[in-house]
Design an enzyme around this catalytic site. Structure first.
Site, short mmCIF file in Angstrom:
data_model
loop_
_atom_site.label_atom_id
_atom_site.label_comp_id
_atom_site.label_asym_id
_atom_site.label_seq_id
_atom_site.Cartn_x
_atom_site.Cartn_y
_atom_site.Cartn_z
N LEU A 53 7.15 -2.00 11.85
CA LEU A 53 7.05 -1.02 10.99
C LEU A 53 6.59 0.45 11.50
CD1 LEU A 53 6.13 -3.11 7.81
CD2 LEU A 53 8.47 -2.74 8.75
N TYR A 103 13.23 14.27 14.62
CA TYR A 103 12.76 12.90 14.05
C TYR A 103 13.91 12.00 13.82
CZ TYR A 103 11.47 9.63 10.39
OH TYR A 103 11.15 8.42 9.63
N LYS A 107 14.71 8.33 15.72
CA LYS A 107 15.14 7.01 14.84
C LYS A 107 16.22 6.57 15.43
CE LYS A 107 11.70 6.34 12.04
NZ LYS A 107 10.94 5.04 12.11
N ASN A 132 13.90 7.63 1.03
CA ASN A 132 12.24 7.86 0.64
C ASN A 132 12.00 6.75 -0.16
OD1 ASN A 132 11.88 10.77 1.31
ND2 ASN A 132 13.95 10.83 0.15
N PRO A 282 -17.82 -2.78 -45.20
CA PRO A 282 -17.96 -3.92 -46.24
C PRO A 282 -17.77 -3.09 -47.59
CG PRO A 282 -19.62 -4.23 -44.40
CD PRO A 282 -19.20 -2.96 -44.25
N GLY A 283 -16.73 -3.74 -48.02
CA GLY A 283 -16.57 -3.29 -49.52
C GLY A 283 -15.62 -2.06 -49.80
#
Length: 370
Positions: A53, A103, A107, A132, A282-283
């Site tokens: 890689l 490039y 490759k 990509n 509460p209530g």
């Protein structure tokens, strides 16, 4: 199985290695640019599979393309040959290998070298021309538009879009890793021309990509979640969140306080409505209203209470006791006025879901005592 991974500290290498370890592969030789070069000769003695890689994407001068993408490949293969090691070799190339830029030329030279080596030495060669690749741990401001845009938008930095219509071909890192592990087990996807490939490829314009990412960024303000029905959107959203600053994982909700306690919206969705949470003293009673079309679900997660219902044209009241000790979800049908009363001595914490985002111009909410 002894596995050699070159470019081990790179984006694809890191993701591959952690998944290999998740799957129980323990003998992994990790080789990167900082590794002692003498270790390559050692690793190639007994490795049984090679993930090559390593490569050069952004050199200081163009000659480094050929040195990194062809030269190092030559060194790797020479070490394997010298050690009489015929383990399979998988190499990552690029769709740019079909172009004439420096490039791409480097490759393509690396590809040709691998194919020739395989034929001459009866070695299984796997060459992947990747488009990509996006996902967690990809380096921003380097060679990935997705990584750069995710990083900058997450951090409130500007981005540059040269053309909103420019089309990107993308593959997700998890799909790449899954394919590579399949190849490790002899189940690679291969074309008639000998190249291997990732089955799932996404296409999106730069404009569409940036719109999605800005939508993710605004989620914290609007609370509106993106649609995650599409696998690409799920992968992109997860990728975006991985670029948040570590001191910026959390964000505050707007708590509406009154004499009853407080209420806060949590998540909104155009397709799935919204979730909110409340604390009731509460209530205290909340609700006493009904809806024509909107439906809801109530879930008490702490405290004691009663949820009351009455069909708007009848006198019969229905009561459901609820408690954080027993998680019971109550559906709120249309045409029933309803309320929730805190009957305990402590605060009542309730999760609510509604099938639509609240619209003040059309609230579909009508006051009526239960």
């Amino acid at each position: 199985m002894k596995i050699l991974v070159t470019g081990a500290n790179g984006f694809i290498g890191k993701n591959l290695i952690v998944q290999l370890k998740n799957l129980g592969y323990c003998d992994i030789y990790e080789y990167d640019m900082d590794t002692d070069q003498s270790m390559l000769a050692e690793y190639t003695k007994d490795c049984e599979f090679v993930f090559h890689l390593a490569g050069v994407n952004r050199p200081q001068n163009e000659t480094e393309y050929m040195e990194g993408n062809f030269g190092f490949t030559s060194v790797l293969l020479e070490n394997l040959k010298n050690n009489h090691n015929i383990s399979p070799v998988l190499i990552t190339s690029s769709i740019q290998a079909g172009l004439s830029n420096p490039y791409g030329v480097s490759k393509k030279a690396g590809e040709d070298l691998i194919f020739s080596y395989g034929e001459e030495n009866k070695v299984k060669s796997l060459v992947y021309r990747l488009p990509n690749v996006f996902g967690k741990w990809c380096r921003p401001n380097y060679n990935s538009a997705v990584a750069t845009f995710c990083n900058n938008i997450a951090k409130g930095l500007p981005i540059t879009v040269t053309s909103r219509e420019a089309l990107l071909q993308l593959v997700y890192i998890d799909d790449v890793v899954a394919e590579f592990i399949a190849a490790l087990n002899g189940k690679e996807n291969r074309l008639d021309d000998g190249y291997c490939y990732i089955k799932r490829v996404y296409q999106i314009t730069l404009g569409e990509l940036t719109d999605k990412l800005y939508g993710f960024h605004e989620n914290r303000k609007t609370l509106i979640m993106p649609s995650l029905q599409d696998d690409f959107d799920k992968a992109l959203y997860g990728t975006y969140l991985s670029y948040l600053d570590e001191d910026d994982f959390g964000y505050l909700l707007d708590m509406k306080h009154d004499n009853r306690g407080w209420l806060a919206e949590f998540i909104k969705s155009e397709s799935m409505g919204q979730i909110f949470i409340s604390k009731t003293k509460p209530g205290i009673t909340r609700g006493n209203h009904w809806h024509h079309t909107k439906v809801e679900k109530f879930l008490v997660i702490e405290g004691q209470g009663v949820i009351k219902f009455r069909k708007i044209d009848e006198d019969t009241m229905i009561e459901y006791p609820v408690s954080g000790n027993e998680l019971r979800v109550l559906d709120i049908p249309v045409g029933y006025t309803h309320s929730i009363v805190n009957t305990g001595d402590t605060d009542l914490i309730t999760l609510f879901w509604a099938d639509e985002i609240f619209n003040s111009e059309k609230p579909d909410t009508f006051f009526l005592e239960v």
